[in-house]
Design an enzyme around this catalytic site. Structure first.
Site, PDB file in Angstrom:
ATOM      1  N   GLU A  60       0.822  -1.203   0.000  1.00 32.06           N
ATOM      2  CA  GLU A  60       0.000   0.000   0.000  1.00 32.06           C
ATOM      3  C   GLU A  60       0.861   1.260   0.000  1.00 32.06           C
ATOM      4  OE1 GLU A  60      -2.281  -3.419   1.489  1.00 32.06           O
ATOM      5  OE2 GLU A  60      -0.324  -2.589   2.004  1.00 32.06           O
ATOM      6  N   ASN A 336       1.147  -7.294  -6.853  1.00 31.87           N
ATOM      7  CA  ASN A 336       1.049  -6.336  -7.951  1.00 31.87           C
ATOM      8  C   ASN A 336       1.607  -6.904  -9.258  1.00 31.87           C
ATOM      9  OD1 ASN A 336       0.926  -4.116  -9.600  1.00 31.87           O
ATOM     10  ND2 ASN A 336       1.905  -2.717  -8.156  1.00 31.87           N
TER      11      ASN A 336
END
Length: 424
Positions: A60, A336
């Site tokens: 994050e 990701n």
């Protein structure tokens, strides 16, 4: 469960929370430091009146970085405070921003700790990244009239079912949110169904698509490979691996070596406390292994480079020809996929991608992502890609095309934050 019961249970759980910190501290000593911050005591000096951004951990923090940089450019004198929950997240925030932002741990979600934190910080706007929802922090913001945003919001169907089981807690919490900037329409609808006000939910897309790659990154990586004499060696990376995946990755690498004996694997465990155990595993399995942290060059006979440093993942991706993204061969939801795609790499993953379903679907449809089920499937795809320059080029170009097609989420998010900040 309502918020009062939740708060009572959280207080009763404090001994277990302390035990968890102690146990995690045995492997990662940083968990034993700065404990007072987790209760809003001994906070560092904080200028009030700015924007508070919460990014729970490393992923994050990286996702929030372009947003934070853009906020600083738009309002250079505005204090920005970035909080997280983990030592690795703290290290990443400091590495990304240094003294350009204020930083501390987010206190636990106890009403008195949240109130003490907010009274000290007095933010004009609170921005929570992705899915980190804490009822008492959100309620304390609402009672103070602080607009609260869930930015780059994602919510899988599985997580939505979990939240729905605690509707008495979830519905009022989401109703207090000022804006939920969802990545996809499916996720936006899940938030509405769970109790978010429809007029406060919109789709902005994923800011992860707005990834910017340093132009010097690839040349630096190519120069390092050349210094190893590895320009023509097949090199692949297995990044952000979890416990249970390393064995599968190493088994696939063994199969790959049987046909392409010069192949090099860059293995990057997700959590730093696993660096040592993964190194032991590599050696035990008979692979000649060099640790990135040692600073030693990769030699002709080395078969594995263990990526045991922090903040280098993009650079390690740039060293490779093909990328496997972990957290996906075990049911962790994946990580990701866009970072290797942005570097023009073919992307491989396992089937467990529930945290990135929309992104994975777009990459898969474009031909930029291939999913594998185990060691044999992973080895087979690697063998095909590493001997086919055209396949490498086509998959890589497809990934870059997906990022370009989805560009603009960051600007939409920033425009919405600016409206709320002005209104506050």
């Amino acid at each position: 469960m309502n918020r009062s019961l939740y708060t009572l249970l959280l207080h009763l759980a404090l001994p277990l929370i302390a035990l968890r910190l102690y146990l995690r501290g045995r492997k990662a000593p940083a968990y034993r430091l700065r404990i007072a911050e987790r209760f809003a005591f001994q906070l560092p000096p904080l200028k009030p009146g700015g924007i508070w951004v919460h990014a729970v951990s490393v992923g994050e923090s990286i996702a929030a970085a372009p947003m934070i940089r853009a906020l600083r450019e738009r309002q250079p004198g505005l204090p920005i405070t970035v909080t997280c929950m983990t030592p690795t997240g703290s290290e990443r925030i400091r590495a990304l921003f240094g003294d350009q932002v204020q930083h501390c741990y987010l206190p636990y979600d106890l009403p008195w700790a949240a109130a003490r934190f907010l009274d000290r910080l007095q933010p004009k706007l609170a921005v929570i990244m992705e899915t980190e929802l804490w009822p008492n922090h959100i309620h304390q913001c609402a009672t103070r009239g602080i607009p609260t945003v869930l930015a780059n919001a994602r919510l899988s169907a599985k997580s939505a079912r979990g939240y729905a089981r605690f509707a008495g807690l979830t519905r009022p919490m989401l109703a207090e949110m000022s804006w939920i900037a969802a990545q996809t329409e499916a996720e936006a609808e899940r938030f509405r169904q769970l109790g978010a006000r429809p007029e406060c939910v919109s789709v902005t897309g994923s800011i992860k698509f707005d990834l910017t790659i340093d132009r010097e990154l690839k040349p630096r990586a190519q120069a390092l490979r050349a210094s190893w004499g590895a320009t023509n060696r097949p090199v692949w990376i297995a990044a952000s691996t979890h416990a249970g995946e390393d064995e599968i990755v190493l088994a696939a690498h063994r199969q790959l070596l049987s046909g392409q004996p010069e192949s090099l694997l860059i293995l990057v465990p997700r959590h730093p406390e696993r660096f040592e155990s993964v190194h032991v595993l590599c050696r035990r399995e008979g692979f000649t292994t060099v640790r990135r942290s040692s600073g030693q060059p990769v030699g002709e006979g080395d078969q594995v480079l263990l990526g045991d440093t922090m903040g280098e993942l993009l650079f390690l991706y740039a060293l490779a020809d093909v990328a496997f993204v972990g957290g996906s061969l075990v049911p962790s939801g994946g990580h990701n996929l866009l970072e290797p795609a942005a570097l023009g790499l073919p992307v491989l993953s396992g089937p467990h991608l529930f945290n990135f379903l929309e992104i994975a679907a777009q990459l898969r449809a474009a031909g930029a992502l291939q999913e594998v089920a185990g060691a044999e499937g992973l080895a087979r795809q690697l063998q095909c890609l590493l001997i086919g320059a055209e396949s490498l080029r086509c998959m890589g170009a497809a990934g870059i095309g997906v990022l370009r097609a989805n560009h603009g989420a960051l600007e939409r998010l920033l425009d919405g934050l600016a409206r709320l900040h002005r209104g506050g």
